[in-house]
Write an enzyme that holds these catalytic residues in place. Structure first.
Site, PDB file in Angstrom:
ATOM      1  N   HIS A 319       0.931  -1.124  -0.081  1.00  0.00           N
ATOM      2  CA  HIS A 319      -0.117  -0.113  -0.168  1.00  0.00           C
ATOM      3  C   HIS A 319       1.162   1.363   0.040  1.00  0.00           C
ATOM      4  O   HIS A 319       1.771   1.161   0.903  1.00  0.00           O
ATOM      5  CB  HIS A 319      -0.903   0.054   1.374  1.00  0.00           C
ATOM      6  N   HIS A 362      -1.279   3.133  11.367  1.00  0.00           N
ATOM      7  CA  HIS A 362       0.001   3.797  11.690  1.00  0.00           C
ATOM      8  C   HIS A 362      -0.249   5.027  12.563  1.00  0.00           C
ATOM      9  O   HIS A 362      -1.421   5.506  13.084  1.00  0.00           O
ATOM     10  CB  HIS A 362       0.605   4.265  10.253  1.00  0.00           C
ATOM     11  N   GLU A 368      -3.994  14.760  10.464  1.00  0.00           N
ATOM     12  CA  GLU A 368      -4.826  14.511   9.506  1.00  0.00           C
ATOM     13  C   GLU A 368      -6.335  14.674   9.452  1.00  0.00           C
ATOM     14  O   GLU A 368      -6.789  14.179  10.364  1.00  0.00           O
ATOM     15  CB  GLU A 368      -4.563  12.762   8.820  1.00  0.00           C
ATOM     16  N   HIS A 392      -7.277  12.821  13.042  1.00  0.00           N
ATOM     17  CA  HIS A 392      -6.458  11.857  13.767  1.00  0.00           C
ATOM     18  C   HIS A 392      -5.027  12.712  13.936  1.00  0.00           C
ATOM     19  O   HIS A 392      -4.502  13.176  12.974  1.00  0.00           O
ATOM     20  CB  HIS A 392      -6.086  10.644  12.801  1.00  0.00           C
ATOM     21  N   HIS A 398      -4.464   5.191  14.244  1.00  0.00           N
ATOM     22  CA  HIS A 398      -5.421   5.048  13.698  1.00  0.00           C
ATOM     23  C   HIS A 398      -5.335   4.397  12.604  1.00  0.00           C
ATOM     24  O   HIS A 398      -4.242   3.570  12.056  1.00  0.00           O
ATOM     25  CB  HIS A 398      -5.933   6.477  13.182  1.00  0.00           C
TER      26      HIS A 398
END
Length: 468
Positions: A319, A362, A368, A392, A398
């Site tokens: 990812h 992470h 964010e 976050h 999260h």
């Protein structure tokens, strides 16, 4: 190129005739922007020139401020950077009563009004006031959610939601503090600027830079998100090894063409609102400020359709980091570190092998803030809805909820279209953003049970595991 715009205004002290604001040779040039298609100039950071076709030849030839301008106009320059800024970073493009303060209780940059809160935050869709109960225009509907820094020091960021139901009438605003990036979620914004008109619909964004006057018309209940940066202007991210093509292409950004109105509003009936050092102030004019007949330069408002974003992603395994989805960035003085990135998660193919495809768990040295324009977000299909948001904070863990983890961990890894009909976005910042009192406590949309979406995560640790 220099961040400057030179404009020619109708403001005039004599009785010289300016072209009729409605017609040229009996032909209507512009109607209401809700009735006729608007025209735009394509490009990003380009040198543009535009004249309202009702006044051909209104831009002076070969200079910016002749002794006498065509049509008896005034020459004006709008600077978006220091006069002595390097040419590659320089941006350029009247009379009123004294400013007085305006009360707007939900607009603040006081990041100390509420205690720090490192917890994951989620908001259900922000409530739009019903027009039968209260008329709220775009400025009155601004609510600060979170932010950091100080516009007095020209450093920081602020994140807002707007919820409104009526148009701004004989009113415009501008911000002296920074640049606005506006993300509509519900309803079309019909925006009149000093440079011309823009219609900004769902799945489009627009940027209105520092000092640019604008007014917003709406068709009814409207809602969306707004990020303001205090440091610098937004720019396209460097593509590096990606090469010449990909992400947001410069030609897909659209700048309005010149349009003006020579409209008197007696007795100081036009209100200009100035956002200055986090507060609102108003001054009164006796005519519309949208009287710029022609302009040239590279300091302009613009819009962008998110459907035009060219997605880059892994076609082998793993990812990729969300930086590959950056549309616009406002860089700090540290190389590669952003004051703010505007990132989107558009429809795309997912083809990675042997990979947990959704966003991984992470902790991050960035803050964010996420919003949802339409559809459902792959990592949290329940609870995160269009018109809502999450925050976050720096180093707060999260990731996907339990249902997403279990599903993606056991899914057949075949080529798959994901996020079809969806557009989520993120305002990401290197600054540690603090919540306002409204964002943390007063807003009735705070989801106090957000943390529970991770409580059902199970331990799958098996000390006797053997590779297959």
């Amino acid at each position: 190129m220099p961040n400057l715009v030179d404009r020619l205004r109708v403001d005039r002290a004599d009785d010289e005739t300016v072209c009729d604001p409605a017609e040229v040779d009996g032909t209507v040039i512009y109607r209401s922007n809700k009735m006729a298609p608007l025209r735009y100039l394509p490009g990003f950071g380009s040198e543009f020139a535009s004249e309202d076709p009702r006044c051909p030849g209104s831009l002076p030839k070969g200079q910016n401020n002749p002794q006498k301008c065509p049509y008896g106009l005034y020459a004006e320059q709008l600077s978006g950077s220091a006069f002595t800024a390097p040419r590659t970073h320089n941006r350029r493009t009247a009379v009123h009563t004294p400013f007085s303060s305006v009360e707007q209780p939900y607009l603040t940059h006081d990041w100390k009004s509420s205690d720090p809160n490192p917890n994951q935050m989620r908001w259900h869709p922000f409530s739009v006031p019903h027009i039968n109960k209260e008329k709220v225009d775009w400025v009155q509907g601004l609510h600060t959610i979170c932010g950091a820094g100080d516009p007095c020091a020209r450093h920081g960021i602020a994140v807002y939601a707007y919820m409104c139901n009526t148009s701004m009438v004989n009113t415009c605003m501008y911000t002296s503090d920074g640049d606005f990036l506006i993300v509509p979620e519900k309803g079309t914004l019909h925006i009149t600027t000093e440079f011309g008109k823009m219609d900004v619909v769902n799945n489009e964004i627009c940027v209105i830079q520092q000092g640019m006057r604008f007014s917003v018309e709406v068709d009814g209940e409207s809602r969306g998100y707004l990020m303001e940066v205090f440091d610098a202007h937004f720019e396209l991210p460097c593509l590096g090894p990606i090469g010449a093509n990909g992400l947001a292409n410069p030609r897909d950004f659209l700048t309005p063409v010149a349009w003006y109105e020579d409209r008197k509003v007696p007795h100081g009936g036009y209100t200009v609102i100035n956002k200055y050092q986090g507060k609102l102030f108003q001054a009164h004019h006796d005519q519309s400020p949208f009287n710029v007949v022609a302009w040239h330069g590279n300091y302009v408002p613009y819009k962008y359709n998110l459907e035009n974003f060219c997605v880059v992603n892994s076609v082998s395994f793993d990812h990729m980091d969300p930086s590959i989805f950056t549309v616009l960035t406002c860089q700090s003085v540290k190389p590669g570190v952003a004051i703010a990135d505007f990132v989107i998660f558009p429809p795309r193919w997912s083809v990675q092998t042997n990979t947990f495809r959704p966003p991984y768990y992470h902790r991050n040295c960035m803050s964010e803030f996420m919003g949802l324009i339409k559809g459902s977000y792959e990592a949290k299909e329940e609870g995160f809805r269009p018109g809502g948001a999450t925050l976050h904070s720096m180093m707060t863990p999260h990731g996907p909820d339990a249902a997403c983890f279990e599903g993606a961990s056991n899914a057949e890894l075949k080529p798959q279209r994901i996020a079809e009909g969806t557009m989520a976005f993120m305002f990401e910042s290197s600054l540690s953003m603090a919540l306002t009192e409204w964002g943390q406590k007063t807003c009735e949309c705070v989801d106090a049970e957000y943390y529970k979406c991770w409580l059902s995560l199970k331990s799958h640790f098996n000390p006797d595991w053997k590779p297959e």
